[in-house]
Design a protein around this motif. Structure first.
Motif, PDB file in Angstrom:
ATOM      1  N   TYR A  38       0.827  -1.202   0.000  1.00  0.00           N
ATOM      2  CA  TYR A  38       0.000   0.000   0.000  1.00  0.00           C
ATOM      3  C   TYR A  38       0.865   1.257   0.000  1.00  0.00           C
ATOM      4  CZ  TYR A  38      -3.087   3.651   1.681  1.00  0.00           C
ATOM      5  OH  TYR A  38      -3.762   4.833   1.825  1.00  0.00           O
ATOM      6  N   LYS A  39       1.886   1.278   0.877  1.00  0.00           N
ATOM      7  CA  LYS A  39       2.680   2.482   1.019  1.00  0.00           C
ATOM      8  C   LYS A  39       3.977   2.148   1.752  1.00  0.00           C
ATOM      9  CE  LYS A  39       0.694   5.370   3.863  1.00  0.00           C
ATOM     10  NZ  LYS A  39      -0.025   6.471   4.518  1.00  0.00           N
ATOM     11  N   VAL A  40       5.056   2.840   1.404  1.00  0.00           N
ATOM     12  CA  VAL A  40       6.313   2.786   2.138  1.00  0.00           C
ATOM     13  C   VAL A  40       6.644   4.212   2.546  1.00  0.00           C
ATOM     14  CG1 VAL A  40       8.764   2.214   2.060  1.00  0.00           C
ATOM     15  CG2 VAL A  40       7.139   0.780   0.826  1.00  0.00           C
ATOM     16  N   GLU A  41       6.896   4.398   3.834  1.00  0.00           N
ATOM     17  CA  GLU A  41       7.216   5.731   4.352  1.00  0.00           C
ATOM     18  C   GLU A  41       8.583   5.697   5.015  1.00  0.00           C
ATOM     19  OE1 GLU A  41       3.139   7.708   5.884  1.00  0.00           O
ATOM     20  OE2 GLU A  41       3.869   6.024   7.079  1.00  0.00           O
ATOM     21  N   PHE A  48       8.641   2.495   7.335  1.00  0.00           N
ATOM     22  CA  PHE A  48       7.345   1.854   7.553  1.00  0.00           C
ATOM     23  C   PHE A  48       6.880   1.239   6.235  1.00  0.00           C
ATOM     24  CE2 PHE A  48       7.622   5.649  10.205  1.00  0.00           C
ATOM     25  CZ  PHE A  48       7.387   5.134  11.467  1.00  0.00           C
ATOM     26  N   ILE A  49       6.451  -0.022   6.282  1.00  0.00           N
ATOM     27  CA  ILE A  49       5.917  -0.703   5.098  1.00  0.00           C
ATOM     28  C   ILE A  49       4.475  -1.086   5.415  1.00  0.00           C
ATOM     29  CG2 ILE A  49       6.149  -2.670   3.535  1.00  0.00           C
ATOM     30  CD1 ILE A  49       9.166  -2.671   4.297  1.00  0.00           C
ATOM     31  N   TRP A  50       3.554  -0.520   4.652  1.00  0.00           N
ATOM     32  CA  TRP A  50       2.118  -0.705   4.873  1.00  0.00           C
ATOM     33  C   TRP A  50       1.545  -1.710   3.872  1.00  0.00           C
ATOM     34  CZ3 TRP A  50      -0.880   2.182   8.405  1.00  0.00           C
ATOM     35  CH2 TRP A  50      -0.201   3.220   9.054  1.00  0.00           C
ATOM     36  N   ALA A  51       0.610  -2.518   4.355  1.00  0.00           N
ATOM     37  CA  ALA A  51      -0.155  -3.416   3.492  1.00  0.00           C
ATOM     38  C   ALA A  51      -1.635  -3.247   3.821  1.00  0.00           C
ATOM     39  CB  ALA A  51       0.263  -4.867   3.704  1.00  0.00           C
ATOM     40  N   ARG A  52      -2.464  -3.348   2.801  1.00  0.00           N
ATOM     41  CA  ARG A  52      -3.915  -3.240   2.993  1.00  0.00           C
ATOM     42  C   ARG A  52      -4.520  -4.628   2.926  1.00  0.00           C
ATOM     43  NH1 ARG A  52      -8.702  -2.895   0.116  1.00  0.00           N
ATOM     44  NH2 ARG A  52      -7.648  -3.154  -1.872  1.00  0.00           N
ATOM     45  N   ILE A  53      -5.350  -4.938   3.917  1.00  0.00           N
ATOM     46  CA  ILE A  53      -6.079  -6.208   3.927  1.00  0.00           C
ATOM     47  C   ILE A  53      -7.455  -5.902   3.355  1.00  0.00           C
ATOM     48  CG2 ILE A  53      -6.933  -8.107   5.327  1.00  0.00           C
ATOM     49  CD1 ILE A  53      -4.716  -7.213   7.389  1.00  0.00           C
ATOM     50  N   PRO A  54      -7.758  -6.426   2.177  1.00  0.00           N
ATOM     51  CA  PRO A  54      -8.985  -6.029   1.475  1.00  0.00           C
ATOM     52  C   PRO A  54     -10.271  -6.448   2.178  1.00  0.00           C
ATOM     53  CG  PRO A  54      -7.482  -7.228   0.021  1.00  0.00           C
ATOM     54  CD  PRO A  54      -6.954  -7.351   1.399  1.00  0.00           C
ATOM     55  N   THR A  55     -11.330  -5.770   1.794  1.00  0.00           N
ATOM     56  CA  THR A  55     -12.674  -6.120   2.238  1.00  0.00           C
ATOM     57  C   THR A  55     -12.965  -7.570   1.877  1.00  0.00           C
ATOM     58  OG1 THR A  55     -13.382  -3.854   1.840  1.00  0.00           O
ATOM     59  CG2 THR A  55     -15.124  -5.500   1.970  1.00  0.00           C
ATOM     60  N   GLY A  56     -13.668  -8.269   2.740  1.00  0.00           N
ATOM     61  CA  GLY A  56     -14.060  -9.644   2.468  1.00  0.00           C
ATOM     62  C   GLY A  56     -13.138 -10.678   3.098  1.00  0.00           C
ATOM     63  N   ILE A  57     -11.940 -10.278   3.466  1.00  0.00           N
ATOM     64  CA  ILE A  57     -11.031 -11.200   4.155  1.00  0.00           C
ATOM     65  C   ILE A  57     -11.290 -11.062   5.642  1.00  0.00           C
ATOM     66  CG2 ILE A  57      -8.624 -11.672   4.711  1.00  0.00           C
ATOM     67  CD1 ILE A  57      -7.926 -10.886   1.864  1.00  0.00           C
ATOM     68  N   ARG A  58     -11.503 -12.176   6.287  1.00  0.00           N
ATOM     69  CA  ARG A  58     -11.880 -12.141   7.707  1.00  0.00           C
ATOM     70  C   ARG A  58     -10.693 -12.394   8.632  1.00  0.00           C
ATOM     71  NH1 ARG A  58     -14.722 -10.244  11.637  1.00  0.00           N
ATOM     72  NH2 ARG A  58     -15.721 -11.743  12.975  1.00  0.00           N
TER      73      ARG A  58
END
Length: 102
Positions: A38-41, A48-58
């Motif tokens: 998603y993003k590296v800051e 910081f290394i960001w990842a997005r957990i998408p909708t629908g994954i529980r």
């Protein structure tokens, strides 16, 4: 004492920021799903290394950041459960610091 110059610290941070390729989500009961980073800051001496957990994954059983060479760069094994209707962002963070020798 060894001191890292500001320009060298910037180069080291950039090196780490350029390493990740994608995030691999290990989804309980469904196998793995690869998603883009998603993003590296970079901030001060941190990356910081960001990842997005998408909708629908529980529930995730593991989250990995995959290096551009295909190897696992970072890994979090703690289970993560989230609301099914919301996106969740998670991040890995690490500090780059000088350590003196004795």
């Amino acid at each position: 004492m060894i001191l890292i110059t500001p320009s060298t610290m910037d180069e080291i941070q950039q090196f780490f920021a350029d390493m990740p390729d994608f995030a691999r989500l290990h989804v309980q009961g469904e196998g793995t799903i690869d998603v883009p980073i998603y993003k590296v800051e970079r901030n001060a001496n941190m990356v910081f290394i960001w990842a997005r957990i998408p909708t629908g994954i529980r529930t995730l059983t593991k989250l990995q950041i995959i290096h551009k060479n295909g190897s696992v760069m970072l890994e979090r094994n703690a289970p993560l459960t989230k609301p099914t209707t919301r996106n969740v962002y998670t991040r890995f963070e690490f500090v780059i610091e000088e350590v003196g020798s004795e």
